[in-house]
Design an enzyme around this catalytic site. Structure first.
Site, PDB file in Angstrom:
ATOM      1  N   ASP A  14      10.276   3.974   2.716  1.00 20.44           N
ATOM      2  CA  ASP A  14       9.192   3.713   1.770  1.00 20.44           C
ATOM      3  C   ASP A  14       9.783   3.101   0.500  1.00 20.44           C
ATOM      4  O   ASP A  14      10.813   3.544  -0.008  1.00 20.44           O
ATOM      5  CB  ASP A  14       8.468   5.029   1.443  1.00 20.44           C
ATOM      6  CG  ASP A  14       7.129   4.800   0.774  1.00 20.44           C
ATOM      7  OD1 ASP A  14       6.094   5.152   1.376  1.00 20.44           O
ATOM      8  OD2 ASP A  14       7.116   4.277  -0.362  1.00 20.44           O
TER       9      ASP A  14
ATOM     10  N   GLY B 266      -5.974   9.099   0.153  1.00 16.36           N
ATOM     11  CA  GLY B 266      -4.885   8.475  -0.593  1.00 16.36           C
ATOM     12  C   GLY B 266      -4.259   7.296   0.110  1.00 16.36           C
ATOM     13  O   GLY B 266      -3.159   6.859  -0.240  1.00 16.36           O
ATOM     14  N   GLN B 267      -4.957   6.735   1.097  1.00 16.92           N
ATOM     15  CA  GLN B 267      -4.398   5.592   1.824  1.00 16.92           C
ATOM     16  C   GLN B 267      -4.516   4.330   0.982  1.00 16.92           C
ATOM     17  O   GLN B 267      -5.600   3.993   0.507  1.00 16.92           O
ATOM     18  CB  GLN B 267      -5.141   5.397   3.155  1.00 16.92           C
ATOM     19  CG  GLN B 267      -4.564   4.258   3.991  1.00 16.92           C
ATOM     20  CD  GLN B 267      -5.240   4.115   5.351  1.00 16.92           C
ATOM     21  OE1 GLN B 267      -6.238   4.788   5.649  1.00 16.92           O
ATOM     22  NE2 GLN B 267      -4.705   3.228   6.172  1.00 16.92           N
TER      23      GLN B 267
ATOM     24  N   HIS C  49      -0.004   4.472   9.200  1.00 14.11           N
ATOM     25  CA  HIS C  49       1.410   4.796   8.979  1.00 14.11           C
ATOM     26  C   HIS C  49       1.587   6.291   8.830  1.00 14.11           C
ATOM     27  O   HIS C  49       0.740   6.975   8.253  1.00 14.11           O
ATOM     28  CB  HIS C  49       1.974   4.064   7.757  1.00 14.11           C
ATOM     29  CG  HIS C  49       1.151   4.192   6.520  1.00 14.11           C
ATOM     30  ND1 HIS C  49      -0.018   3.488   6.316  1.00 14.11           N
ATOM     31  CD2 HIS C  49       1.306   4.957   5.402  1.00 14.11           C
ATOM     32  CE1 HIS C  49      -0.533   3.801   5.149  1.00 14.11           C
ATOM     33  NE2 HIS C  49       0.250   4.706   4.567  1.00 14.11           N
TER      34      HIS C  49
ATOM     35  N   HIS D 136       3.931   9.066   7.148  1.00 16.77           N
ATOM     36  CA  HIS D 136       4.985   9.328   6.163  1.00 16.77           C
ATOM     37  C   HIS D 136       5.883  10.444   6.696  1.00 16.77           C
ATOM     38  O   HIS D 136       5.389  11.474   7.178  1.00 16.77           O
ATOM     39  CB  HIS D 136       4.390   9.847   4.843  1.00 16.77           C
ATOM     40  CG  HIS D 136       3.602   8.857   4.060  1.00 16.77           C
ATOM     41  ND1 HIS D 136       4.133   8.167   2.985  1.00 16.77           N
ATOM     42  CD2 HIS D 136       2.324   8.457   4.167  1.00 16.77           C
ATOM     43  CE1 HIS D 136       3.193   7.386   2.468  1.00 16.77           C
ATOM     44  NE2 HIS D 136       2.090   7.546   3.160  1.00 16.77           N
TER      45      HIS D 136
HETATM   46  P1  DGP Z   1      -0.342   5.328   1.589  1.00 15.58           P
HETATM   47  O1  DGP Z   1      -0.639   5.707   0.188  1.00 15.58           O
HETATM   48  O2  DGP Z   1      -0.420   6.509   2.556  1.00 15.58           O
HETATM   49  O3  DGP Z   1      -1.166   4.155   2.064  1.00 15.58           O
HETATM   50  O4  DGP Z   1       1.169   4.895   1.595  1.00 15.58           O
HETATM   51  C1  DGP Z   1       1.609   3.584   1.490  1.00 15.58           C
HETATM   52  C2  DGP Z   1       3.068   3.633   1.214  1.00 15.58           C
HETATM   53  O5  DGP Z   1       3.601   2.357   1.456  1.00 15.58           O
HETATM   54  C3  DGP Z   1       3.443   3.983  -0.227  1.00 15.58           C
HETATM   55  O6  DGP Z   1       4.178   5.198  -0.234  1.00 15.58           O
HETATM   56  C4  DGP Z   1       4.301   2.843  -0.716  1.00 15.58           C
HETATM   57  C5  DGP Z   1       4.653   2.113   0.565  1.00 15.58           C
HETATM   58  N1  DGP Z   1       4.755   0.667   0.437  1.00 15.58           N
HETATM   59  C6  DGP Z   1       3.833  -0.158  -0.124  1.00 15.58           C
HETATM   60  N2  DGP Z   1       4.235  -1.430  -0.039  1.00 15.58           N
HETATM   61  C7  DGP Z   1       5.449  -1.399   0.605  1.00 15.58           C
HETATM   62  C8  DGP Z   1       6.374  -2.408   0.982  1.00 15.58           C
HETATM   63  O7  DGP Z   1       6.180  -3.595   0.764  1.00 15.58           O
HETATM   64  N3  DGP Z   1       7.505  -2.007   1.610  1.00 15.58           N
HETATM   65  C9  DGP Z   1       7.751  -0.681   1.889  1.00 15.58           C
HETATM   66  N4  DGP Z   1       8.909  -0.391   2.521  1.00 15.58           N
HETATM   67  N5  DGP Z   1       6.899   0.291   1.526  1.00 15.58           N
HETATM   68  C10 DGP Z   1       5.761  -0.063   0.907  1.00 15.58           C
END
Ligand code: DGP
Length: 114
Positions: free
Chosen positions: A30, A93-94, A100, A102
């Site tokens: 992340d 919180g998506q 995905h 976590h």
């Molecule tokens: P959510 O809030 O459950 O939709 O989590 C999305 C997650 O994705 C958040 O923790 C940050 C991560 N994220 C957002 N953009 C990127 C990216 O471009 N690359 C990576 N590796 N993670 C990302």
């Protein structure tokens, strides 16, 4: 569903720190880690979230969790434990509309989440 940042990661159009890959899934760190180890596992199939999955995705969802466990083991999280979270929709919180998982670990995580 429309394309998302995770679609670009899957197609290698933007860089990511990839930890695991198989035919159906990809795990990568992340970009905004909330724990010492924090990575995401995504299906290559572009599902928006769990609500977008159907019976035809039963095997895929199992493979997604198996990929999460495999990557958690290789990241050294198995001994002390870790957390698996799937955020769904606005109240969940998506923020990225590609399903995905976590995986968070490397510190004690409190409960309940905020
Ligand atoms: P959510 O809030 O459950 O939709 O989590 C999305 C997650 O994705 C958040 O923790 C940050 C991560 N994220 C957002 N953009 C990127 C990216 O471009 N690359 C990576 N590796 N993670 C990302």
């Amino acid at each position: 569903m429309s394309d998302t940042i995770f679609g670009k990661v899957i197609r290698r159009e933007i860089p990511a720190d990839i930890l695991y890959e198989d035919d159906q899934t990809l795990a990568f760190r992340d970009v905004s880690p909330q724990a010492p180890t924090h990575f995401l596992v995504v299906p290559k199939k572009p599902l928006t979230n769990l609500l977008d999955s159907g019976q035809e995705d039963t095997l895929l969802l199992g493979q997604l969790l198996q990929a999460a466990v495999h990557a958690a083991r290789t990241q050294g999280l198995a001994d002390d434990g870790f957390r698996v979270v799937i955020n769904i929709g606005a109240d969940g919180g998506q923020t990225v509309d590609h399903l995905h998982v976590h995986v968070l670990g490397g510190r004690h995580l409190t409960w309940p989440p905020g």
